[in-house]
Design a protein around this motif. Structure first.
Motif, PDB file in Angstrom:
ATOM      1  N   ALA A 170      11.039  38.449  -5.575  1.00 21.08           N
ATOM      2  CA  ALA A 170      10.827  39.499  -4.545  1.00 21.08           C
ATOM      3  C   ALA A 170       9.499  39.535  -3.990  1.00 21.08           C
ATOM      4  O   ALA A 170       9.496  39.843  -2.981  1.00 21.08           O
ATOM      5  CB  ALA A 170      11.333  40.922  -5.071  1.00 21.08           C
ATOM      6  N   GLN A 171       8.562  38.937  -4.470  1.00 22.10           N
ATOM      7  CA  GLN A 171       7.068  39.099  -4.398  1.00 22.10           C
ATOM      8  C   GLN A 171       7.051  37.803  -3.101  1.00 22.10           C
ATOM      9  O   GLN A 171       6.373  37.933  -2.367  1.00 22.10           O
ATOM     10  CB  GLN A 171       6.318  38.660  -5.444  1.00 22.10           C
ATOM     11  N   GLY A 172       7.876  36.831  -3.137  1.00 23.56           N
ATOM     12  CA  GLY A 172       7.848  35.895  -2.046  1.00 23.56           C
ATOM     13  C   GLY A 172       6.549  35.151  -1.919  1.00 23.56           C
ATOM     14  O   GLY A 172       6.584  34.662  -0.595  1.00 23.56           O
ATOM     15  N   SER A 173       5.701  35.109  -2.577  1.00 21.54           N
ATOM     16  CA  SER A 173       4.271  34.691  -2.394  1.00 21.54           C
ATOM     17  C   SER A 173       4.002  33.452  -3.057  1.00 21.54           C
ATOM     18  O   SER A 173       2.749  32.780  -2.422  1.00 21.54           O
ATOM     19  CB  SER A 173       3.367  35.809  -2.731  1.00 21.54           C
ATOM     20  N   HIS A 174       4.612  32.901  -4.087  1.00 25.86           N
ATOM     21  CA  HIS A 174       4.187  31.990  -4.726  1.00 25.86           C
ATOM     22  C   HIS A 174       5.385  31.014  -4.998  1.00 25.86           C
ATOM     23  O   HIS A 174       5.596  30.739  -6.103  1.00 25.86           O
ATOM     24  CB  HIS A 174       3.286  32.415  -6.185  1.00 25.86           C
ATOM     25  N   PRO A 175       5.705  30.300  -4.033  1.00 26.21           N
ATOM     26  CA  PRO A 175       6.843  29.268  -4.399  1.00 26.21           C
ATOM     27  C   PRO A 175       6.458  28.238  -5.097  1.00 26.21           C
ATOM     28  O   PRO A 175       7.315  27.495  -5.664  1.00 26.21           O
ATOM     29  CB  PRO A 175       7.262  28.819  -2.737  1.00 26.21           C
ATOM     30  N   GLN A 176       5.098  27.703  -5.450  1.00 22.98           N
ATOM     31  CA  GLN A 176       4.738  26.797  -6.346  1.00 22.98           C
ATOM     32  C   GLN A 176       4.744  27.276  -7.541  1.00 22.98           C
ATOM     33  O   GLN A 176       4.882  26.188  -8.338  1.00 22.98           O
ATOM     34  CB  GLN A 176       3.356  26.353  -5.911  1.00 22.98           C
ATOM     35  N   VAL A 177       5.048  28.260  -8.227  1.00 26.11           N
ATOM     36  CA  VAL A 177       5.232  28.690  -9.384  1.00 26.11           C
ATOM     37  C   VAL A 177       6.742  28.475  -9.806  1.00 26.11           C
ATOM     38  O   VAL A 177       7.629  29.085  -9.200  1.00 26.11           O
ATOM     39  CB  VAL A 177       4.890  30.157  -9.629  1.00 26.11           C
ATOM     40  N   ALA A 178       7.031  27.807 -11.150  1.00 23.20           N
ATOM     41  CA  ALA A 178       8.291  27.372 -11.362  1.00 23.20           C
ATOM     42  C   ALA A 178       8.735  28.732 -12.222  1.00 23.20           C
ATOM     43  O   ALA A 178       7.987  29.413 -13.152  1.00 23.20           O
ATOM     44  CB  ALA A 178       8.441  26.261 -12.073  1.00 23.20           C
ATOM     45  N   ILE A 179      10.018  29.158 -11.868  1.00 28.23           N
ATOM     46  CA  ILE A 179      10.593  30.274 -12.491  1.00 28.23           C
ATOM     47  C   ILE A 179      11.744  29.807 -13.571  1.00 28.23           C
ATOM     48  O   ILE A 179      12.481  29.228 -13.059  1.00 28.23           O
ATOM     49  CB  ILE A 179      11.040  31.586 -11.832  1.00 28.23           C
ATOM     50  N   ILE A 180      11.591  29.843 -14.942  1.00 30.88           N
ATOM     51  CA  ILE A 180      12.700  29.360 -15.662  1.00 30.88           C
ATOM     52  C   ILE A 180      13.177  30.454 -16.485  1.00 30.88           C
ATOM     53  O   ILE A 180      12.566  31.360 -17.245  1.00 30.88           O
ATOM     54  CB  ILE A 180      11.855  28.330 -16.627  1.00 30.88           C
ATOM     55  N   VAL A 181      14.563  30.559 -16.245  1.00 25.90           N
ATOM     56  CA  VAL A 181      15.446  31.741 -16.960  1.00 25.90           C
ATOM     57  C   VAL A 181      16.038  31.587 -18.005  1.00 25.90           C
ATOM     58  O   VAL A 181      16.560  30.512 -18.265  1.00 25.90           O
ATOM     59  CB  VAL A 181      16.251  32.021 -15.724  1.00 25.90           C
ATOM     60  N   GLY A 182      15.977  32.677 -18.903  1.00 25.64           N
ATOM     61  CA  GLY A 182      16.652  32.455 -20.139  1.00 25.64           C
ATOM     62  C   GLY A 182      17.454  33.988 -20.516  1.00 25.64           C
ATOM     63  O   GLY A 182      16.472  34.942 -20.319  1.00 25.64           O
ATOM     64  N   GLY A 183      18.605  33.774 -20.859  1.00 26.66           N
ATOM     65  CA  GLY A 183      19.035  35.473 -21.121  1.00 26.66           C
ATOM     66  C   GLY A 183      19.971  35.853 -20.326  1.00 26.66           C
ATOM     67  O   GLY A 183      20.555  35.146 -19.500  1.00 26.66           O
ATOM     68  N   ASP A 184      20.143  36.872 -20.297  1.00 27.47           N
ATOM     69  CA  ASP A 184      21.000  37.855 -19.417  1.00 27.47           C
ATOM     70  C   ASP A 184      20.647  38.927 -19.018  1.00 27.47           C
ATOM     71  O   ASP A 184      20.215  39.863 -19.943  1.00 27.47           O
ATOM     72  CB  ASP A 184      22.374  37.856 -20.304  1.00 27.47           C
TER      73      ASP A 184
END
Length: 296
Positions: A170-184
């Motif tokens: 939602a910040q939409g400011s740092h597309p170069q940062v990879a976001i790795i998701v785990g969980g629910d």
């Protein structure tokens, strides 16, 4: 003596793997090698410094590990361990604390190899660009406040829950940062996220420099394979003494306890974690130990 001219470590014993290449950068320490990673996740090793009585931070104004260490050899060893890592894993508390120590105008630091000879060793080892990886719920985290997320010095990644990922996106400011998701939802699955580091980023060897909370989470999930532990020849005591100046965030705590390596819930007698003492070195009065997790 400084971080680029370490003392030659005295090797008391060492049963670990030999270095994969012959390079003069190893001369102060001697051999340093690692086993291959498991098939489903990175090989995870940690690096801590503690006092003789097991304290990792004095808290207050002098809360950094360097205040416990008081050793440029320990700082150089940090760089040596970073040179072998495909990524450095931390919590955002570490990031915030480093920023606080540098004053209100600071955007924090980038965690990377500083020693030029060890930067060259990293290149010879075939390592990719340095990576800083943070575990966070992303609640109240503004990426623009920290230069580590700018992407100009190191690659940055965040391990978080699906809800945390939504907050960051939602910040939409740092597309170069990879976001790795785990969980629910809001529930974060640390093991699942770390497995993706290997699957999606090719991380084979992961160095954890996080604090006691992150280490405790890794340890309880049985994800720590090795630990490097510097024992500094100082004694601190666990209860912060009344004469020590406290930070504003510490003043409401009647009995303020200094942390040890392992934060949060531990183990019972029946499921204690066991470790093999793999190597021991000394430089001056500092002891440098390496332990490997004993499983089964």
């Amino acid at each position: 003596m400084n971080a680029t001219t370490p003392t030659r470590f005295e090797v008391l014993f060492d049963y670990a793997e030999a270095s994969t290449i012959d390079d003069p950068a190893y001369a102060p320490y001697g051999n340093l090698g690692f086993p291959p990673a498991p098939a489903d996740r990175p090989w995870i090793y940690t690096n801590f410094v503690q006092s003789l009585d097991g304290i990792t931070s004095l808290l207050g104004k002098y809360s950094s590990g360097g205040e416990i260490s008081q050793s440029s050899d320990d700082r150089w060893l940090m760089d040596l361990l970073r040179a072998h890592a495909d990524g450095i894993l931390m919590g955002t508390n570490t990031l915030r604390e480093e920023q606080r120590q540098r004053g209100p105008d600071s955007r924090g630091i980038v965690f990377r190899v500083a020693d030029p000879a060890l930067q060259e060793l990293r290149r010879k080892l075939g390592k990719a660009r340095e990576r800083n990886i943070f575990v966070t719920s992303a609640t109240g985290l503004d990426l623009s406040q920290y230069k580590v997320f700018d992407g100009d010095v190191v690659d940055a990644a965040i391990l978080t829950s699906p809800a945390g990922a939504e907050r960051l996106q939602a910040q939409g400011s740092h597309p170069q940062v990879a976001i790795i998701v785990g969980g629910d939802g809001e529930d974060f699955d640390l093991a699942q996220a770390i497995a993706k580091l290997q699957q999606e980023w090719g991380v084979q060897h992961l160095l954890c420099e996080g604090g006691p909370t992150l280490y405790g989470s890794l340890a309880r999930a049985d994800l720590v394979d090795e630990k490097f532990m510097t024992i500094s020849p100082v004694e601190a005591g666990q209860v912060v003494p009344p004469e020590q100046e406290r930070l504003a965030s510490e003043r409401s705590i009647p009995v303020l306890l200094r942390p040890t390596t392992f934060g949060g819930h531990g183990f019972t007698r029946d499921n204690l974690a066991h470790w093999e003492w793999l190597s021991c070195r000394k430089a001056g009065d500092h002891q440098f130990n390496r332990y490997r997790r004993s499983r089964g």
